[in-house]
Design a protein around this motif. Structure first.
Motif, mmCIF file in Angstrom:
data_model
loop_
_atom_site.group_PDB
_atom_site.id
_atom_site.type_symbol
_atom_site.label_atom_id
_atom_site.label_comp_id
_atom_site.label_asym_id
_atom_site.label_seq_id
_atom_site.Cartn_x
_atom_site.Cartn_y
_atom_site.Cartn_z
ATOM 1 N N THR A 126 0.803 -1.233 0.000
ATOM 2 C CA THR A 126 0.000 0.000 0.000
ATOM 3 C C THR A 126 0.832 1.277 0.000
ATOM 4 O O THR A 126 0.363 2.316 -0.453
ATOM 5 C CB THR A 126 -0.951 0.044 1.209
ATOM 6 N N SER A 127 2.054 1.223 0.543
ATOM 7 C CA SER A 127 2.892 2.422 0.531
ATOM 8 C C SER A 127 4.369 2.042 0.476
ATOM 9 O O SER A 127 4.756 0.958 0.905
ATOM 10 C CB SER A 127 2.620 3.297 1.755
ATOM 11 N N ASP A 184 8.289 3.926 1.080
ATOM 12 C CA ASP A 184 9.149 5.050 1.433
ATOM 13 C C ASP A 184 10.563 4.605 1.061
ATOM 14 O O ASP A 184 11.218 3.894 1.818
ATOM 15 C CB ASP A 184 9.047 5.368 2.928
ATOM 16 N N SER A 229 -0.838 3.197 -2.891
ATOM 17 C CA SER A 229 -1.456 4.522 -2.961
ATOM 18 C C SER A 229 -0.498 5.648 -2.591
ATOM 19 O O SER A 229 -0.764 6.807 -2.857
ATOM 20 C CB SER A 229 -2.693 4.584 -2.065
ATOM 21 N N SER A 230 0.627 5.313 -1.971
ATOM 22 C CA SER A 230 1.563 6.336 -1.498
ATOM 23 C C SER A 230 3.003 5.949 -1.806
ATOM 24 O O SER A 230 3.425 4.832 -1.491
ATOM 25 C CB SER A 230 1.380 6.508 0.012
ATOM 26 N N SER A 253 7.012 7.630 -1.602
ATOM 27 C CA SER A 253 7.931 8.700 -1.226
ATOM 28 C C SER A 253 9.275 8.400 -1.880
ATOM 29 O O SER A 253 9.874 7.353 -1.622
ATOM 30 C CB SER A 253 8.069 8.757 0.294
ATOM 31 N N LEU A 270 -2.444 4.644 -6.971
ATOM 32 C CA LEU A 270 -1.514 5.750 -6.734
ATOM 33 C C LEU A 270 -2.191 7.073 -7.092
ATOM 34 O O LEU A 270 -2.706 7.232 -8.191
ATOM 35 C CB LEU A 270 -0.257 5.554 -7.584
ATOM 36 N N THR A 271 -2.220 8.030 -6.143
ATOM 37 C CA THR A 271 -2.955 9.284 -6.366
ATOM 38 C C THR A 271 -2.068 10.486 -6.636
ATOM 39 O O THR A 271 -2.499 11.434 -7.288
ATOM 40 C CB THR A 271 -3.860 9.610 -5.162
ATOM 41 N N SER A 272 -0.836 10.477 -6.124
ATOM 42 C CA SER A 272 0.054 11.613 -6.380
ATOM 43 C C SER A 272 1.504 11.165 -6.307
ATOM 44 O O SER A 272 1.824 10.169 -5.657
ATOM 45 C CB SER A 272 -0.192 12.742 -5.378
ATOM 46 N N VAL A 273 2.360 11.936 -6.973
ATOM 47 C CA VAL A 273 3.790 11.653 -6.918
ATOM 48 C C VAL A 273 4.559 12.954 -7.106
ATOM 49 O O VAL A 273 4.187 13.788 -7.917
ATOM 50 C CB VAL A 273 4.212 10.593 -7.968
#
Length: 160
Positions: free
Chosen positions: A12-13, A15, A35-36, A38, A57-60
């Motif tokens: 899901t994420s 980093d 969805s996330s 970094s 994924l909503t933003s990058v």
């Protein structure tokens, strides 16, 4: 040949730690729950289809250190709504990078002169509905530039 996290549908994420300079081809392709993301300031290269098919994924925000964004890197990320591209005049952006990203609503760029791109970078997207945020004093240049002129352009530049 599958990559390390390709088709890891429960991821899901991510980093990615500082010090990582490259993300290999298809590394996170088709991680449909992702969805996330970094990305570290140390990153230089993003491989072909690195996040393609990551439909959650909503933003990058792509760090300014990135000099290469591989072909189809974010293709078919249908929920991708906002993108901040690197403020790096020498960045190479491959074809079909945002192909099929129909949820795209905004792109932020920091280039004083519009980067030369090919239309297929945004293939299968209605660019007239996407807000392009550019640095102050550059709106006219973007309005005159091929492909960029198709966006809704605003100069309300903000840093990443």
């Amino acid at each position: 040949e599958m990559s390390v996290f390709e088709y890891c549908t429960s991821l899901t994420s991510i980093d990615i730690p500082d010090g990582v300079t490259e993300i290999s081809h298809r590394a996170f392709a088709n991680c449909t729950s992702l969805s996330s993301v970094s990305l570290p300031k140390s990153l230089n290269r993003m491989g072909v289809s690195v996040f393609s098919g990551c439909t959650s994924l909503t933003s990058v925000a792509i760090p300014d250190s990135v000099t290469t964004i591989g072909v189809a890197a974010f293709a078919n990320c249908t929920s991708l709504a906002s993108v901040a591209l690197p403020c790096n005049d020498s960045v190479w952006i491959g074809e079909y990078v945002f192909y099929g990203c129909r949820g795209l609503q905004s792109i932020t760029v920091g280039w004083q002169k519009p980067l030369r791109i090919t239309e297929d970078m945004f293939d299968n997207i209605d660019l007239s509905k996407v807000i392009l945020t550019v640095p102050p004093g550059t709106k006219e240049a973007y309005l005159a530039a091929d492909i960029w002129q198709k966006f809704k352009i605003t100069e309300e530049y903000f840093s990443k």
